[in-house]
Design an enzyme around this catalytic site. Structure first.
Site, PDB file in Angstrom:
ATOM      1  N   ASP A 126      17.162  27.946   5.179  1.00 52.31           N
ATOM      2  CA  ASP A 126      16.801  28.545   3.966  1.00 52.31           C
ATOM      3  C   ASP A 126      18.123  28.198   2.924  1.00 52.31           C
ATOM      4  O   ASP A 126      19.252  28.495   3.599  1.00 52.31           O
ATOM      5  CB  ASP A 126      16.388  29.895   4.003  1.00 52.31           C
ATOM      6  N   ASN A 157       4.845  35.013   4.612  1.00 50.36           N
ATOM      7  CA  ASN A 157       4.305  35.733   3.447  1.00 50.36           C
ATOM      8  C   ASN A 157       3.153  34.860   3.024  1.00 50.36           C
ATOM      9  O   ASN A 157       3.331  33.652   2.869  1.00 50.36           O
ATOM     10  CB  ASN A 157       5.330  35.739   2.308  1.00 50.36           C
ATOM     11  N   GLY A 207       4.274  38.200  -0.959  1.00 52.01           N
ATOM     12  CA  GLY A 207       5.541  37.769  -1.425  1.00 52.01           C
ATOM     13  C   GLY A 207       5.796  36.256  -1.251  1.00 52.01           C
ATOM     14  O   GLY A 207       6.925  35.855  -1.345  1.00 52.01           O
ATOM     15  N   GLN A 208       4.656  35.634  -1.322  1.00 51.06           N
ATOM     16  CA  GLN A 208       4.797  34.035  -1.155  1.00 51.06           C
ATOM     17  C   GLN A 208       5.242  33.302  -2.642  1.00 51.06           C
ATOM     18  O   GLN A 208       4.663  33.712  -3.300  1.00 51.06           O
ATOM     19  CB  GLN A 208       3.652  33.453  -0.523  1.00 51.06           C
ATOM     20  N   HIS A 263       4.702  28.404   5.433  1.00 50.75           N
ATOM     21  CA  HIS A 263       6.172  28.136   5.982  1.00 50.75           C
ATOM     22  C   HIS A 263       6.278  29.472   6.828  1.00 50.75           C
ATOM     23  O   HIS A 263       5.982  30.585   6.361  1.00 50.75           O
ATOM     24  CB  HIS A 263       7.251  28.077   5.224  1.00 50.75           C
ATOM     25  N   HIS A 282       9.265  32.126   8.363  1.00 53.20           N
ATOM     26  CA  HIS A 282      10.528  32.484   8.317  1.00 53.20           C
ATOM     27  C   HIS A 282      10.938  32.907   9.599  1.00 53.20           C
ATOM     28  O   HIS A 282      10.303  33.509  10.437  1.00 53.20           O
ATOM     29  CB  HIS A 282      11.072  33.589   7.262  1.00 53.20           C
TER      30      HIS A 282
END
Ligand code: 5GP
Ligand code: ZN
Length: 115
Positions: free
Chosen positions: A31, A88, A94-95, A101, A103
């Site tokens: 990230d 998310n 909270g995407q 994806h 995390h």
């Protein structure tokens, strides 16, 4: 591939990213704004918008993402101490990037409940 999708462009190599894994179904990158000492993003090569769009037809990629997370947690040195996997989904989830994806966060103690 979706031409206006950031992660599709990363998968295609059009936008650089620090890759830590790739196979025929997925890639994993670091990230760019890490929230923990280890913060990886695992994503399908195929454009799937969100976890909310997964169906039984996506069992192979869904399983691969989770299995790769376990392998990467070991290679990143966080498997023994523990780590967190987060997906998310949608606005309230909270995407911010509309390409599925996972995390992988580790290297520090996580809090619960999440923010
Ligand atoms: P979301 O909020 O959608 O669950 O997560 C998106 C993640 O993508 C965020 O953690 C953000 O830091 C990361 N991100 C956004 N743009 C880029 C980029 O261009 N490169 C990398 N490596 N990560 C990105
Ligand atoms: Zn995409």
């Amino acid at each position: 591939m979706s031409a206006d999708c950031l992660f599709c462009r990363i998968v295609a190599g059009e936008i650089p990213a620090a890759r830590v894994h790739e196979d025929e179904l997925m890639i994993a990158i670091r990230d760019r704004n890490p929230q923990a000492p280890v913060h990886l993003l695992l994503m399908p090569r195929e454009h799937i918008e969100s976890a909310a769009d997964l169906t039984d037809a996506d069992a192979a990629i869904a399983g691969r993402l989770l299995a790769a997370a376990a392998t990467l947690a070991r290679s990143e040195g966080v498997a023994d101490g523990g780590y967190r996997l987060v997906v998310n989904a949608g606005v309230d989830g909270g995407q911010t990037v509309s390409h599925l994806h996972l995390h992988l966060l580790g290297g520090r103690r996580m809090q619960w409940p999440p923010g």
